[in-house]
Design an enzyme around this catalytic site. Structure first.
Site, PDB file in Angstrom:
ATOM      1  N   SER A 142       1.104  -1.476  -0.005  1.00 26.91           N
ATOM      2  CA  SER A 142       0.141  -0.043   0.051  1.00 26.91           C
ATOM      3  C   SER A 142       0.968   1.289   0.186  1.00 26.91           C
ATOM      4  CB  SER A 142      -1.001   0.663   1.539  1.00 26.91           C
ATOM      5  OG  SER A 142      -1.435   1.353   1.866  1.00 26.91           O
ATOM      6  N   TYR A 155      -2.242  -0.409  10.145  1.00 21.82           N
ATOM      7  CA  TYR A 155      -2.055  -1.178   8.662  1.00 21.82           C
ATOM      8  C   TYR A 155      -0.865  -0.702   8.142  1.00 21.82           C
ATOM      9  CZ  TYR A 155      -3.550  -1.555   4.230  1.00 21.82           C
ATOM     10  OH  TYR A 155      -4.244  -2.060   2.855  1.00 21.82           O
TER      11      TYR A 155
HETATM   12  N1  LIG Z   1      -8.594  -0.697  -1.695  1.00 22.08           N
HETATM   13  C1  LIG Z   1      -7.509  -0.119  -1.320  1.00 22.08           C
HETATM   14  O1  LIG Z   1      -7.748   1.139  -1.778  1.00 22.08           O
HETATM   15  C2  LIG Z   1      -6.151  -0.559  -1.067  1.00 22.08           C
HETATM   16  C3  LIG Z   1      -5.269  -0.065  -1.172  1.00 22.08           C
HETATM   17  C4  LIG Z   1      -3.144  -0.698  -1.036  1.00 22.08           C
HETATM   18  C5  LIG Z   1      -4.109  -1.423  -0.081  1.00 22.08           C
HETATM   19  N2  LIG Z   1      -4.374  -2.332  -1.057  1.00 22.08           N
HETATM   20  C6  LIG Z   1      -4.723  -3.667  -0.169  1.00 22.08           C
HETATM   21  O2  LIG Z   1      -5.443  -4.797  -1.422  1.00 22.08           O
HETATM   22  C7  LIG Z   1      -5.356  -5.509  -0.689  1.00 22.08           C
HETATM   23  C8  LIG Z   1      -6.932  -6.005  -1.128  1.00 22.08           C
HETATM   24  O3  LIG Z   1      -7.372  -4.984  -0.473  1.00 22.08           O
HETATM   25  P1  LIG Z   1      -9.249  -4.970  -0.837  1.00 22.08           P
HETATM   26  O4  LIG Z   1      -9.425  -3.554  -1.249  1.00 22.08           O
HETATM   27  O5  LIG Z   1      -9.098  -5.510  -1.837  1.00 22.08           O
HETATM   28  O6  LIG Z   1      -9.637  -5.493   0.737  1.00 22.08           O
HETATM   29  P2  LIG Z   1     -11.239  -6.505   0.955  1.00 22.08           P
HETATM   30  O7  LIG Z   1     -11.940  -6.117   1.933  1.00 22.08           O
HETATM   31  O8  LIG Z   1     -12.050  -6.270  -0.129  1.00 22.08           O
HETATM   32  O9  LIG Z   1     -11.182  -7.869   1.000  1.00 22.08           O
HETATM   33  C9  LIG Z   1      -9.765  -8.586   1.312  1.00 22.08           C
HETATM   34  C10 LIG Z   1     -10.471 -10.183   1.521  1.00 22.08           C
HETATM   35  O10 LIG Z   1      -9.140  -9.999   2.455  1.00 22.08           O
HETATM   36  C11 LIG Z   1      -9.852 -11.118   2.823  1.00 22.08           C
HETATM   37  N3  LIG Z   1      -9.127 -11.522   4.212  1.00 22.08           N
HETATM   38  C12 LIG Z   1      -9.494 -10.893   5.226  1.00 22.08           C
HETATM   39  N4  LIG Z   1      -8.552 -11.747   6.594  1.00 22.08           N
HETATM   40  C13 LIG Z   1      -8.072 -12.621   5.887  1.00 22.08           C
HETATM   41  C14 LIG Z   1      -7.774 -14.325   6.517  1.00 22.08           C
HETATM   42  N5  LIG Z   1      -7.319 -14.423   7.267  1.00 22.08           N
HETATM   43  N6  LIG Z   1      -7.277 -15.303   5.493  1.00 22.08           N
HETATM   44  C15 LIG Z   1      -7.475 -15.189   4.386  1.00 22.08           C
HETATM   45  N7  LIG Z   1      -8.635 -13.688   3.807  1.00 22.08           N
HETATM   46  C16 LIG Z   1      -8.421 -12.582   4.016  1.00 22.08           C
HETATM   47  C17 LIG Z   1     -11.700 -11.064   3.051  1.00 22.08           C
HETATM   48  O11 LIG Z   1     -12.082 -11.560   3.351  1.00 22.08           O
HETATM   49  C18 LIG Z   1     -11.550 -10.450   1.806  1.00 22.08           C
HETATM   50  O12 LIG Z   1     -12.552 -11.181   1.192  1.00 22.08           O
HETATM   51  C19 LIG Z   1      -5.440  -5.769   1.266  1.00 22.08           C
HETATM   52  O13 LIG Z   1      -4.308  -6.157   1.211  1.00 22.08           O
HETATM   53  C20 LIG Z   1      -4.940  -4.362   1.393  1.00 22.08           C
HETATM   54  O14 LIG Z   1      -3.996  -3.855   2.228  1.00 22.08           O
HETATM   55  C21 LIG Z   1      -6.261  -2.251  -0.770  1.00 22.08           C
END
Ligand SMILES: NC(=O)c1ccc[n+]([C@@H]2O[C@H](COP(=O)([O-])OP(=O)(O)OC[C@H]3O[C@@H](n4cnc5c(N)ncnc54)[C@H](O)[C@@H]3O)[C@@H](O)[C@H]2O)c1
Length: 260
Positions: A142, A155
């Protein structure tokens, strides 16, 4: 079809960026094993990808549990013969002032975001070494790995650690022709962002005033970066985290925000 017949694991694949990566890799010809802790949502998402039939497998998997990740890699190998790409994407975020965070709350975020990626990298790396034909590991980091928001401290600390995990694994695994890269998205429209970040007009203003492209990203715009990093087009890239962020990291001050 640059990823034809490659076998890819995506954790946290039931929704958001993980789902977008699974879809993109399937479209590019890969076999994809989708893993998530949310069994119900995972089943729904796999159903949505029914057109890809035998190229999709899934497993309910909690990335904080080593035995779950070991079984996940085992499923990829038994279904498709090997593992070529591991995407450590599962993550959680908690908005809370850093002075108020309990030890249990700290551990919960670090366990999923950092320890989960560490174990995933270790197990995938060992499998790829045993196969003897290289591989790619991608860690979903991120912009918060580099910038400081005290309301997102656990985070941000977990993602900062993840960047160093990427560096260390890249150096350690380079002799085995295994590349390790990170992706550090800006603000991308997923449930995590809707639930945790874009929760008010003021929050929207905060994000867009720091985004020169004047919009949030779409999940497919992160999946396409993952597809590039996983392909031979990125064959000389390892130990790097790239930032698809609409210009956020390049901006010094802030920009005016247009009304919706
Ligand atoms: N959306 C953004 O703007 C953004 C920005 C930077 C980084 N990220 C990173 O991208 C990744 C995905 O984020 P997102 O926005 O799709 O989030 P999201 O919450 O939509 O999806 C995350 C998924 O991870 C699963 N999850 C959570 N804990 C888990 C575990 N212990 N074991 C297996 N699965 C698990 C959840 O059930 C969910 O389906 C994350 O690592 C997040 O930090 C997202």
């Amino acid at each position: 079809m640059k990823l034809k017949n490659k076998t890819v694991i995506v954790t946290g694949a039931a929704q958001g960026l993980g789902y977008a990566c699974a879809l993109r890799f399937l479209q590019d010809g890969a076999n994809v094993v989708m893993a998530d802790v949310n069994a119900e949502k995972l089943a729904e998402s796999v159903q949505d990808l029914i057109e890809f039939d035998g190229a999709v497998s899934s497993m309910v998997c909690d990335v904080t549990k080593r035995e779950n990740l070991q079984a996940l890699v085992g499923l990829a190998v038994s279904n498709y013969g090997n593992l070529d790409v591991m995407i450590n994407n599962a993550g959680i975020a908690k908005v809370q002032d850093f002075l108020e965070i309990s030890d249990d709350e700290y551990d919960a975020v670090m366990d999923v975001n950092l320890r989960g990626a560490f174990i995933g990298t270790q197990i995938a790396g060992k499998q790829m070494i045993a196969q003897g034909k290289g591989g790619v590991i991608i860690n979903m980091s991120s912009i918060n790995a580099l910038v400081a928001n005290p309301m997102l401290s656990t985070y941000a600390i977990s993602k900062g650690g993840m960047n160093q995990l990427t560096n260390i694994a890249a150096v350690g695994l380079a002799p085995h022709n295994i590349r390790v890269c990170g992706i550090g998205p800006g603000t991308i429209l997923t449930d995590m962002v809707a639930d945790v970040i874009m929760t008010s007009p003021e929050a929207r203003h905060n994000v867009l005033s720091r985004t020169p492209m004047e919009r949030c990203g779409e999940p497919r715009e992160i999946a396409s970066v993952a597809a590039f990093l996983a392909s031979d087009d990125a064959s000389y890239m390892t130990g790097q985290t790239v930032y698809p962020d609409g210009g956020r990291m390049a901006l010094h001050y802030s920009i005016p925000v247009k009304d919706e």
